[in-house]
Design a protein around this motif. Structure first.
Motif, PDB file in Angstrom:
ATOM      1  N   HIS A   1       8.007  29.887 -58.930  1.00  0.00           N
ATOM      2  CA  HIS A   1       8.770  31.095 -59.253  1.00  0.00           C
ATOM      3  C   HIS A   1       8.868  31.237 -60.771  1.00  0.00           C
ATOM      4  N   PHE A   2       8.411  32.389 -61.262  1.00  0.00           N
ATOM      5  CA  PHE A   2       8.385  32.651 -62.705  1.00  0.00           C
ATOM      6  C   PHE A   2       9.207  33.894 -63.001  1.00  0.00           C
ATOM      7  N   LYS A   3      10.059  33.777 -64.002  1.00  0.00           N
ATOM      8  CA  LYS A   3      10.839  34.914 -64.487  1.00  0.00           C
ATOM      9  C   LYS A   3      10.590  35.044 -65.985  1.00  0.00           C
ATOM     10  N   GLU A   4      10.025  36.164 -66.385  1.00  0.00           N
ATOM     11  CA  GLU A   4       9.654  36.365 -67.786  1.00  0.00           C
ATOM     12  C   GLU A   4      10.854  36.189 -68.719  1.00  0.00           C
ATOM     13  N   LYS A   5      10.632  35.405 -69.761  1.00  0.00           N
ATOM     14  CA  LYS A   5      11.622  35.114 -70.803  1.00  0.00           C
ATOM     15  C   LYS A   5      12.805  34.274 -70.292  1.00  0.00           C
ATOM     16  N   GLU A   6      12.736  33.814 -69.061  1.00  0.00           N
ATOM     17  CA  GLU A   6      13.848  33.040 -68.505  1.00  0.00           C
ATOM     18  C   GLU A   6      13.423  31.615 -68.116  1.00  0.00           C
ATOM     19  N   PHE A   7      12.516  31.482 -67.150  1.00  0.00           N
ATOM     20  CA  PHE A   7      12.125  30.130 -66.715  1.00  0.00           C
ATOM     21  C   PHE A   7      10.865  30.186 -65.867  1.00  0.00           C
ATOM     22  N   ASN A   8      10.292  29.014 -65.665  1.00  0.00           N
ATOM     23  CA  ASN A   8       9.167  28.832 -64.753  1.00  0.00           C
ATOM     24  C   ASN A   8       9.445  27.560 -63.951  1.00  0.00           C
ATOM     25  N   ALA A   9       9.569  27.695 -62.632  1.00  0.00           N
ATOM     26  CA  ALA A   9       9.955  26.552 -61.797  1.00  0.00           C
ATOM     27  C   ALA A   9       8.981  26.368 -60.649  1.00  0.00           C
ATOM     28  N   SER A  10       8.805  25.119 -60.263  1.00  0.00           N
ATOM     29  CA  SER A  10       7.950  24.773 -59.129  1.00  0.00           C
ATOM     30  C   SER A  10       8.805  24.055 -58.091  1.00  0.00           C
ATOM     31  N   LEU A  11       8.859  24.612 -56.885  1.00  0.00           N
ATOM     32  CA  LEU A  11       9.660  24.048 -55.801  1.00  0.00           C
ATOM     33  C   LEU A  11       8.739  23.501 -54.714  1.00  0.00           C
ATOM     34  N   LEU A  12       9.218  22.489 -54.005  1.00  0.00           N
ATOM     35  CA  LEU A  12       8.441  21.869 -52.933  1.00  0.00           C
ATOM     36  C   LEU A  12       9.209  21.900 -51.616  1.00  0.00           C
ATOM     37  N   CYS A  13       8.485  22.227 -50.536  1.00  0.00           N
ATOM     38  CA  CYS A  13       9.046  22.159 -49.187  1.00  0.00           C
ATOM     39  C   CYS A  13       7.898  21.954 -48.201  1.00  0.00           C
ATOM     40  N   PRO A  14       7.324  20.748 -48.127  1.00  0.00           N
ATOM     41  CA  PRO A  14       6.199  20.499 -47.212  1.00  0.00           C
ATOM     42  C   PRO A  14       6.541  20.782 -45.750  1.00  0.00           C
ATOM     43  N   GLU A  15       7.798  20.484 -45.350  1.00  0.00           N
ATOM     44  CA  GLU A  15       8.185  20.695 -43.965  1.00  0.00           C
ATOM     45  C   GLU A  15       8.257  22.175 -43.601  1.00  0.00           C
ATOM     46  N   CYS A  16       8.341  23.060 -44.608  1.00  0.00           N
ATOM     47  CA  CYS A  16       8.390  24.503 -44.330  1.00  0.00           C
ATOM     48  C   CYS A  16       7.104  24.984 -43.665  1.00  0.00           C
ATOM     49  N   LEU A  17       5.989  24.280 -43.899  1.00  0.00           N
ATOM     50  CA  LEU A  17       4.721  24.668 -43.289  1.00  0.00           C
ATOM     51  C   LEU A  17       4.792  24.592 -41.768  1.00  0.00           C
ATOM     52  N   SER A  18       5.664  23.726 -41.251  1.00  0.00           N
ATOM     53  CA  SER A  18       5.748  23.539 -39.800  1.00  0.00           C
ATOM     54  C   SER A  18       6.327  24.759 -39.100  1.00  0.00           C
ATOM     55  N   PHE A  19       7.110  25.580 -39.817  1.00  0.00           N
ATOM     56  CA  PHE A  19       7.686  26.766 -39.198  1.00  0.00           C
ATOM     57  C   PHE A  19       6.616  27.764 -38.795  1.00  0.00           C
ATOM     58  N   TYR A  20       5.477  27.708 -39.483  1.00  0.00           N
ATOM     59  CA  TYR A  20       4.425  28.694 -39.254  1.00  0.00           C
ATOM     60  C   TYR A  20       3.144  28.043 -38.769  1.00  0.00           C
ATOM     61  N   ALA A  21       3.210  26.804 -38.298  1.00  0.00           N
ATOM     62  CA  ALA A  21       2.026  26.094 -37.809  1.00  0.00           C
ATOM     63  C   ALA A  21       1.454  26.812 -36.596  1.00  0.00           C
ATOM     64  N   GLY A  22       0.169  27.192 -36.690  1.00  0.00           N
ATOM     65  CA  GLY A  22      -0.524  27.837 -35.579  1.00  0.00           C
ATOM     66  C   GLY A  22      -0.112  29.273 -35.353  1.00  0.00           C
ATOM     67  N   VAL A  23       0.708  29.875 -36.277  1.00  0.00           N
ATOM     68  CA  VAL A  23       1.171  31.249 -36.099  1.00  0.00           C
ATOM     69  C   VAL A  23       0.585  32.176 -37.137  1.00  0.00           C
ATOM     70  N   SER A  24       0.613  31.785 -38.378  1.00  0.00           N
ATOM     71  CA  SER A  24       0.177  32.650 -39.459  1.00  0.00           C
ATOM     72  C   SER A  24      -1.332  32.800 -39.460  1.00  0.00           C
ATOM     73  N   VAL A  25      -1.819  34.050 -39.527  1.00  0.00           N
ATOM     74  CA  VAL A  25      -3.252  34.312 -39.592  1.00  0.00           C
ATOM     75  C   VAL A  25      -3.704  34.542 -41.017  1.00  0.00           C
ATOM     76  N   SER A  26      -2.767  34.616 -41.946  1.00  0.00           N
ATOM     77  CA  SER A  26      -3.114  34.869 -43.329  1.00  0.00           C
ATOM     78  C   SER A  26      -2.954  33.632 -44.189  1.00  0.00           C
ATOM     79  N   ALA A  27      -2.900  32.476 -43.564  1.00  0.00           N
ATOM     80  CA  ALA A  27      -2.746  31.234 -44.315  1.00  0.00           C
ATOM     81  C   ALA A  27      -3.976  30.980 -45.151  1.00  0.00           C
ATOM     82  N   PRO A  28      -3.831  30.348 -46.320  1.00  0.00           N
ATOM     83  CA  PRO A  28      -4.965  30.055 -47.173  1.00  0.00           C
ATOM     84  C   PRO A  28      -5.969  29.160 -46.466  1.00  0.00           C
TER      85      PRO A  28
END
Length: 220
Positions: free
Chosen positions: A124-151
């Motif tokens: 998440h980037f906000k101009e002139k404010e901050f640039n942050a990187s967040l992690l949530c590996p378990e979040c992928l499980s919510f969409y396992a086998g559902v999302s058709v637009s996954a990378p």
């Protein structure tokens, strides 16, 4: 030299195939750099993260602007928040103000679907404010086998997990079969010994009967 799989891979594998059992998907801060401070009277900013309805998570390591801070996800103040479903949260980074209302670096809707990178990363980037990187590996499980637009990388990883599961099941089945064959062979050996002993005893009994019939018993 073999390398043991990272624990996160086991979690991802488990939650991919058993998504209904997930209890909590933690969001941790991987890195952040602030570009400005809002509190002029304090030399060190008091930066914190908060979602609506959650407690404030103060970030004591952030002391200066234009400094890149990285984290392991194991710090005492981690995680930042967590998800128990697909519902988004209103979250943001703030700077505490002792006199007036707290200053806002940025506030936005944080959703499990944001963490679509192969390792569950979201930037998440906000101009002139901050640039942050967040992690949530378990979040992928919510969409396992559902999302058709996954990378493509995520799809490739899921394919690799399918192969790993097949290999694991093959190893387990082979192990069970081998153990079963060994057990059956030992059981056969035991029965054979019992039969041999029975035939041996029967032979002596038959010999005694013949001697008795011929009057060849032992003379004392």
């Amino acid at each position: 030299m073999s390398m043991s799989p990272h624990p996160r891979n086991f979690l991802l594998l488990f939650f991919t195939y058993f998504p209904g059992l997930i209890i909590c998907a933690d969001v941790t801060l991987s890195s952040i750099e602030i570009f400005t401070t809002h509190e002029w009277l304090k030399p060190t900013p008091d930066v914190y993260f908060s979602c609506k309805g959650d407690n404030k998570i103060h970030l004591p390591d952030i002391k200066k602007a234009h400094v890149f801070y990285s984290f392991k996800g194991e710090e005492s103040w981690q995680p930042l928040t967590n998800f128990t479903g697909k519902k988004c949260k209103r979250c943001g980074f703030y700077e505490q103000d002792k006199i007036l209302s707290d200053d806002v670096f940025d506030e936005w809707e944080l959703c499990p679907s944001d963490f679509t990178a192969p390792d569950g990363r979201y930037i998440h980037f906000k101009e002139k404010e901050f640039n942050a990187s967040l992690l949530c590996p378990e979040c992928l499980s919510f969409y396992a086998g559902v999302s058709v637009s996954a990378p493509a990388a995520v799809k490739h990883k899921k394919k690799g997990l399918n192969v790993a599961v097949i290999v694991l099941l093959s190893v387990l089945i082979s192990t069970v079969l081998i153990l079963g064959m060994v057990g059956a062979y030992k059981f056969w050996q035991k029965k054979k010994r019992e039969q041999d002993q029975a035939r041996f005893l029967k032979l002596f009994e038959d010999t005694d009967d013949i001697e008795d019939e011929l009057g060849l018993g032992t003379i004392i």
